[in-house]
Scaffold this motif. Structure first.
Motif, PDB file in Angstrom:
ATOM      1  N   THR A   6    -115.529  14.842 -53.989  1.00  8.59           N
ATOM      2  CA  THR A   6    -114.950  14.801 -52.636  1.00  8.59           C
ATOM      3  C   THR A   6    -115.856  15.507 -51.628  1.00  8.59           C
ATOM      4  O   THR A   6    -115.403  15.905 -50.565  1.00  8.59           O
TER       5      THR A   6
ATOM      6  N   ASP B 290    -106.355  13.904 -61.076  1.00 15.50           N
ATOM      7  CA  ASP B 290    -107.167  14.710 -60.164  1.00 15.50           C
ATOM      8  C   ASP B 290    -108.268  15.485 -60.872  1.00 15.50           C
ATOM      9  O   ASP B 290    -109.328  15.736 -60.274  1.00 15.50           O
TER      10      ASP B 290
ATOM     11  N   ASP C 137    -101.963  16.516 -57.898  1.00 14.37           N
ATOM     12  CA  ASP C 137    -100.728  16.095 -58.577  1.00 14.37           C
ATOM     13  C   ASP C 137    -100.840  16.112 -60.090  1.00 14.37           C
ATOM     14  O   ASP C 137     -99.830  16.302 -60.781  1.00 14.37           O
TER      15      ASP C 137
ATOM     16  N   GLU D 185    -106.557  22.339 -48.604  1.00 17.18           N
ATOM     17  CA  GLU D 185    -105.850  21.073 -48.455  1.00 17.18           C
ATOM     18  C   GLU D 185    -105.942  20.221 -49.718  1.00 17.18           C
ATOM     19  O   GLU D 185    -104.958  19.623 -50.161  1.00 17.18           O
ATOM     20  N   GLU D 186    -107.148  20.185 -50.293  1.00 12.26           N
ATOM     21  CA  GLU D 186    -107.311  19.394 -51.510  1.00 12.26           C
ATOM     22  C   GLU D 186    -106.526  19.995 -52.676  1.00 12.26           C
ATOM     23  O   GLU D 186    -105.971  19.265 -53.495  1.00 12.26           O
TER      24      GLU D 186
ATOM     25  N   ALA E 199    -103.744  21.623 -52.399  1.00  9.61           N
ATOM     26  CA  ALA E 199    -102.324  21.361 -52.173  1.00  9.61           C
ATOM     27  C   ALA E 199    -101.951  19.927 -52.529  1.00  9.61           C
ATOM     28  O   ALA E 199    -100.784  19.637 -52.824  1.00  9.61           O
ATOM     29  N   ASN E 200    -102.915  19.019 -52.512  1.00 12.21           N
ATOM     30  CA  ASN E 200    -102.643  17.609 -52.801  1.00 12.21           C
ATOM     31  C   ASN E 200    -102.872  17.232 -54.262  1.00 12.21           C
ATOM     32  O   ASN E 200    -102.812  16.056 -54.610  1.00 12.21           O
TER      33      ASN E 200
END
Length: 280
Positions: A120, A98, A59, A53-54, A56-57
């Motif tokens: 995170t 990121d 940027d 999930e991380e 995929a996020n």
């Protein structure tokens, strides 16, 4: 002497198997293993899902190539060039980007890559280590002109190993290890379970002052051998119950997940059995 040993063994066996705690511990052991396996598998799946999930996020990932090894083809998607280290580290602290990958000038000699990213959680702290290494690896591989060699390097290699013993080829199969593995499992169960019962039995008699009375009737050798035989019988009873319970679980598991070996091809050699029984 054997009569006294048999009396002690029978007493120890009956005393333990009549306890509710014995049967509770017997069935709690496989239940605990099932729960631990479930928790471990679930935790692994959740950790992998969180990392995905991380990823995929993501940027914006800044790459500072001080060594000049990163190819232009790598700057796609979230990857972008950067020059100033300090300003980009500040952006990491402020959450504006990121991740930051720094490839120092001495990377070819040291192999070190510096990655900066927001924290995170402990599970995903190293989530960018793989991509940072892969970018450098792909950039270096791009310099190989022979495409067939490059393709083979990326696909990896398969090693076919042949060994010989006294001039004869040794054919290895996983099913050859079934008997040794089972004997090791039984061996450790005997160690961890039987010794616990034996220590508890001796300590109880010492606390209640029964040991002095018993030793006035029996010899120490008769007492200890009786305890060992009786409590070993307790453990084999426990293992028989566990094995019977495992049959149903094993049958269900093999129906859902195929085994890596064919059980019908397992050969039980007398030599292996004798050696296993000797060590047990």
């Amino acid at each position: 002497m054997m009569h006294n040993i048999n009396l002690v063994a029978k007493r120890e066996y009956i005393k333990v198997v009549r306890k509710k705690s014995f049967w509770i511990s017997t069935f709690l052991f496989p239940l605990l293993m099932i729960v631990l396996s479930f928790v471990s598998g679930y935790s692994s799946q959740e950790a992998e899902r969180k990392v995905q999930e991380e990823a995929a996020n993501v940027d914006s990932i800044v790459i500072i190539d001080q060594a000049g090894i990163i190819k232009e083809t790598q700057y796609v998607g979230p990857f972008q060039k950067g020059t100033d280290v300090d300003s980009n580290i500040e952006k990491i602290k402020n959450g504006e980007i990121d991740a930051l990958f720094i490839y120092p000038t001495d990377i070819l000699s040291t192999g070190e890559i510096y990655v900066y990213a927001p924290d995170t959680g402990i599970v995903s702290r190293s989530r960018f280590n793989g991509p940072a290494s892969e970018i450098a690896r792909q950039s270096i591989l791009a310099e190989i002109s022979n495409q067939s060699k490059l393709a083979r390097f990326q696909q990896g290699f398969t090693v076919q190993s042949t060994t010989y013993d006294q001039g004869e080829e040794v054919v290895f199969a996983l099913q050859d290890l079934v008997v040794p593995i089972v004997s090791i499992i039984i061996y450790f169960l005997l160690i961890f379970l039987a010794t616990n019962f034996l220590l508890m039995s001796v300590s109880e008699e010492k606390e209640t002052r029964m040991i002095e009375i018993i030793l006035s009737i029996l010899t120490p050798k008769e007492l200890i051998w009786g305890k060992i035989i009786g409590l070993t019988g307790v453990i084999f009873t426990q293992m028989a119950v566990l094995a019977a319970s495992a049959v149903g679980i094993f049958h269900y598991a093999t129906a859902q997940f195929p085994l890596p070996i064919d059980l019908s091809s397992v050969v039980i050699e007398p030599g292996q059995v004798i050696i296993s029984l000797f060590y047990l």
